[in-house]
Design a protein around this motif. Structure first.
Motif, PDB file in Angstrom:
ATOM      1  N   LEU A 172       0.824  -1.204   0.000  1.00 32.27           N
ATOM      2  CA  LEU A 172       0.000   0.000   0.000  1.00 32.27           C
ATOM      3  C   LEU A 172       0.867   1.266   0.000  1.00 32.27           C
ATOM      4  O   LEU A 172       0.555   2.234  -0.702  1.00 32.27           O
ATOM      5  N   ALA A 173       1.935   1.258   0.772  1.00 32.62           N
ATOM      6  CA  ALA A 173       2.815   2.426   0.803  1.00 32.62           C
ATOM      7  C   ALA A 173       3.470   2.655  -0.551  1.00 32.62           C
ATOM      8  O   ALA A 173       3.665   3.798  -0.985  1.00 32.62           O
ATOM      9  N   SER A 174       3.819   1.572  -1.223  1.00 30.74           N
ATOM     10  CA  SER A 174       4.432   1.686  -2.544  1.00 30.74           C
ATOM     11  C   SER A 174       3.445   2.266  -3.555  1.00 30.74           C
ATOM     12  O   SER A 174       3.812   3.117  -4.380  1.00 30.74           O
ATOM     13  N   ILE A 175       2.190   1.838  -3.494  1.00 32.66           N
ATOM     14  CA  ILE A 175       1.164   2.379  -4.401  1.00 32.66           C
ATOM     15  C   ILE A 175       0.969   3.873  -4.148  1.00 32.66           C
ATOM     16  O   ILE A 175       0.858   4.671  -5.090  1.00 32.66           O
ATOM     17  N   ILE A 176       0.927   4.272  -2.877  1.00 32.62           N
ATOM     18  CA  ILE A 176       0.775   5.684  -2.541  1.00 32.62           C
ATOM     19  C   ILE A 176       1.954   6.488  -3.076  1.00 32.62           C
ATOM     20  O   ILE A 176       1.796   7.606  -3.585  1.00 32.62           O
ATOM     21  N   GLY A 177       3.150   5.919  -2.982  1.00 31.79           N
ATOM     22  CA  GLY A 177       4.328   6.592  -3.514  1.00 31.79           C
ATOM     23  C   GLY A 177       4.220   6.838  -5.002  1.00 31.79           C
ATOM     24  O   GLY A 177       4.574   7.917  -5.498  1.00 31.79           O
ATOM     25  N   VAL A 178       3.718   5.854  -5.742  1.00 26.42           N
ATOM     26  CA  VAL A 178       3.531   6.002  -7.189  1.00 26.42           C
ATOM     27  C   VAL A 178       2.488   7.073  -7.469  1.00 26.42           C
ATOM     28  O   VAL A 178       2.650   7.925  -8.352  1.00 26.42           O
ATOM     29  N   LEU A 179       1.375   7.051  -6.721  1.00 28.64           N
ATOM     30  CA  LEU A 179       0.312   8.043  -6.898  1.00 28.64           C
ATOM     31  C   LEU A 179       0.846   9.455  -6.681  1.00 28.64           C
ATOM     32  O   LEU A 179       0.569  10.369  -7.480  1.00 28.64           O
ATOM     33  N   MET A 180       1.610   9.644  -5.617  1.00 27.48           N
ATOM     34  CA  MET A 180       2.123  10.980  -5.310  1.00 27.48           C
ATOM     35  C   MET A 180       3.093  11.456  -6.387  1.00 27.48           C
ATOM     36  O   MET A 180       3.133  12.648  -6.705  1.00 27.48           O
ATOM     37  N   THR A 181       3.847  10.546  -6.940  1.00 26.24           N
ATOM     38  CA  THR A 181       4.783  10.915  -8.005  1.00 26.24           C
ATOM     39  C   THR A 181       4.039  11.303  -9.274  1.00 26.24           C
ATOM     40  O   THR A 181       4.370  12.304  -9.925  1.00 26.24           O
ATOM     41  N   LEU A 182       3.014  10.525  -9.633  1.00 27.26           N
ATOM     42  CA  LEU A 182       2.255  10.791 -10.856  1.00 27.26           C
ATOM     43  C   LEU A 182       1.509  12.120 -10.803  1.00 27.26           C
ATOM     44  O   LEU A 182       1.314  12.773 -11.835  1.00 27.26           O
ATOM     45  N   THR A 183       1.087  12.507  -9.615  1.00 29.95           N
ATOM     46  CA  THR A 183       0.258  13.707  -9.483  1.00 29.95           C
ATOM     47  C   THR A 183       1.069  14.979  -9.262  1.00 29.95           C
ATOM     48  O   THR A 183       0.508  16.024  -8.910  1.00 29.95           O
ATOM     49  N   GLY A 184       2.378  14.891  -9.440  1.00 34.66           N
ATOM     50  CA  GLY A 184       3.210  16.088  -9.413  1.00 34.66           C
ATOM     51  C   GLY A 184       3.604  16.578  -8.042  1.00 34.66           C
ATOM     52  O   GLY A 184       3.939  17.762  -7.877  1.00 34.66           O
ATOM     53  N   PHE A 185       3.612  15.675  -7.053  1.00 41.21           N
ATOM     54  CA  PHE A 185       3.970  16.128  -5.713  1.00 41.21           C
ATOM     55  C   PHE A 185       5.449  16.504  -5.620  1.00 41.21           C
ATOM     56  O   PHE A 185       5.811  17.439  -4.895  1.00 41.21           O
ATOM     57  N   VAL A 186       6.299  15.781  -6.330  1.00 42.53           N
ATOM     58  CA  VAL A 186       7.722  16.117  -6.340  1.00 42.53           C
ATOM     59  C   VAL A 186       7.917  17.513  -6.920  1.00 42.53           C
ATOM     60  O   VAL A 186       8.664  18.344  -6.374  1.00 42.53           O
ATOM     61  N   GLU A 187       7.241  17.796  -8.027  1.00 41.36           N
ATOM     62  CA  GLU A 187       7.340  19.109  -8.643  1.00 41.36           C
ATOM     63  C   GLU A 187       6.812  20.206  -7.707  1.00 41.36           C
ATOM     64  O   GLU A 187       7.349  21.324  -7.686  1.00 41.36           O
ATOM     65  N   ALA A 188       5.782  19.874  -6.908  1.00 41.43           N
ATOM     66  CA  ALA A 188       5.252  20.849  -5.951  1.00 41.43           C
ATOM     67  C   ALA A 188       6.272  21.146  -4.853  1.00 41.43           C
ATOM     68  O   ALA A 188       6.428  22.301  -4.429  1.00 41.43           O
ATOM     69  N   LEU A 189       6.978  20.106  -4.389  1.00 39.94           N
ATOM     70  CA  LEU A 189       8.015  20.311  -3.385  1.00 39.94           C
ATOM     71  C   LEU A 189       9.162  21.141  -3.949  1.00 39.94           C
ATOM     72  O   LEU A 189       9.737  21.987  -3.252  1.00 39.94           O
ATOM     73  N   ILE A 190       9.501  20.879  -5.207  1.00 39.00           N
ATOM     74  CA  ILE A 190      10.554  21.680  -5.851  1.00 39.00           C
ATOM     75  C   ILE A 190      10.117  23.143  -5.937  1.00 39.00           C
ATOM     76  O   ILE A 190      10.896  24.063  -5.672  1.00 39.00           O
TER      77      ILE A 190
END
Length: 466
Positions: free
Chosen positions: A90-108
């Protein structure tokens, strides 16, 4: 909750060659894992053939092949195995979801707005991971959730990569040691009949000095190895579109603070994140599920997340089967009896508890299994020589949060090294398992506290009445 409450009694098994025959499969396993890990191949799938070879060798050396098979299956089917695999998945799926939805770009984007440098981001990363691990109680979930978000961002900002990876792993270690829903906390406390609440309170005197040491070390390494941003326009890489997804980890943390079960928190977080991302147009229905009729396959971010957890999951299943054979052989019981006979004073007892626990961790490469294996020895030796139940539990947790988080062939270190692949799309290189362990200053701080505890009796007065 008892982690071994559903485990059935194992039959006694013997091996040709006695003790050597019992240990030989483990020597093959540990040797193979060390060679693969140090070769720079952190993918835990590479450990599968080694474990299969080890199990096969154990079957050949075991005198009763049927009993051996029963022991292996019993070890694989323990409740704790399913808890761990479910959490990772479940944690791995959430990680993929957060990456796909641009969370990394938001942190940047946020980092660019506050002019946060690489060193500053490393310090922030450590604190964020401490909060997440304290809330989830899972070092693995922390690594899987935080790594895809924080590692690429820090890499783009020019952070020193080994220190950045060590900060993520260090934050994960923090919660593993002191979180009330951590498997390590639960196993160590309940195995010694100690109250979890009192155990957590007593551990502040260990984790706070270790964390301050780690924070100073992360700061020193970050500022002395700062390379600056990777000659890119950081603001151009960032985007505020993914900011609504910050509600997802906040919601998960809230559920855990309310005392919800690990499955409850992660599954509700996944559902909430999926609905939220669809509502804000950050995720397409095709990302949720789509049919590839030409190739007879189905595509989904859920499938991607589960695939990421497969390697670690099957490694754990095979390992638990292997470890059960050691317990069924009676070797650990003989070691326990020997150590109990040698302990003559309270200080000796504490040293033997740490020694036997260290040996069990190094032999099994699994902290929870090691705690359960040495629980009887720890309880009997401690009670006989006046070591309080809280202190016994704390000694077990200290060792459980040192070796598995610094040695390059243990799952947490390998997992963290493997998760540094998430920076590839930004041309950020991976970090080796050896570097990840070396830069986890929280575990090194806990090692220092363990030595102070054994030599000078740190914390003994406060734990005496518990």
């Amino acid at each position: 909750m008892k982690l071994d409450e559903t485990q059935e009694a194992l039959p006694k098994i013997g091996f040709y060659g006695g003790t050597l025959g019992t240990l030989l499969p483990f020597f093959v396993f540990v040797s193979g894992v060390i060679i693969i890990a140090l070769s720079g191949a952190p993918d835990e799938r590479g450990f599968w053939p080694v474990l299969m070879l080890s199990l096969g060798l154990g079957l050949i050396l075991c005198k009763d092949k049927t009993a051996f098979s029963h022991v292996v299956i019993s070890g694989m089917s323990q409740k704790i195995v399913m808890i761990m695999i479910t959490a990772w998945m479940l944690a791995s799926i959430i990680g993929v979801l957060m990456t796909l939805t641009g969370f990394v770009e938001a942190l940047i984007w946020l980092s660019d707005q506050v002019k946060l440098s690489g060193p500053g981001f490393i310090i922030a990363t450590f604190l964020i991971c401490c909060i997440v691990s304290l809330s989830t109680g899972s070092s693995f979930a922390t690594i899987l959730i935080c790594s895809p978000l924080l590692y690429p961002t820090g890499g783009v900002l020019g952070a020193h990569l080994p220190t950045l990876a060590g900060a993520i792993l260090g934050g994960a270690t923090f919660g593993d040691f002191i979180a009330p829903i951590s498997d390590t906390t639960i196993a160590s406390a309940l195995s010694q009949d100690a109250e979890i609440g009192k155990a957590i309170k007593s551990r502040l005197k260990y984790i706070l000095p270790a964390s301050l040491f780690a924070l100073a070390a992360f700061s020193f390494m970050a500022f002395n190895h700062n390379v600056g941003s990777n000659n890119v326009n950081i603001g151009a890489l960032g985007s505020p579109k993914g900011l609504p997804m910050m509600l997802v980890p906040s919601f998960i943390i809230y559920l855990f603070l309310k005392g919800k079960h690990l499955l409850h928190g992660l599954l509700m977080g996944l559902l909430f994140g999926t609905i939220l991302s669809l509502a804000f147009g950050l995720l397409n229905l095709e990302n949720v599920i789509s049919l590839d009729l030409e190739n007879f396959t189905t595509k989904s971010f859920v499938i991607v997340g589960i695939n990421r957890a497969v390697g670690l999951s099957f490694f754990t299943i095979l390992l638990m089967g292997q470890v059960a054979t050691l317990k069924a052989s009676g070797l650990m019981n003989r070691l326990v009896d020997f150590a109990a006979a040698k302990a003559k004073t309270q200080k000796h007892a504490e040293s033997w508890i740490v020694t036997v626990m260290s040996l069990a961790v190094l032999l099994t490469t699994h902290s929870i299994v090691a705690i359960l294996m040495v629980s009887d020895f720890t309880k009997k030796t401690g009670e006989r020589l006046g070591v309080s139940k809280i202190r016994r539990a704390n000694l077990l947790s200290l060792i459980a949060c040192i070796f598995p988080f610094v040695i390059p062939y243990f799952i947490p270190v390998i997992l963290m090294a493997n998760m540094t692949k998430t920076g590839q799309q930004y041309d950020i290189p991976q970090v080796s398992p050896l570097e990840v362990g070396l830069f986890n200053f929280v575990s090194w701080g806990l090692l220092i506290m363990t030595l102070i505890t054994l030599i000078f009796g740190w914390g003994k007065f406060n734990e005496r009445q518990n």
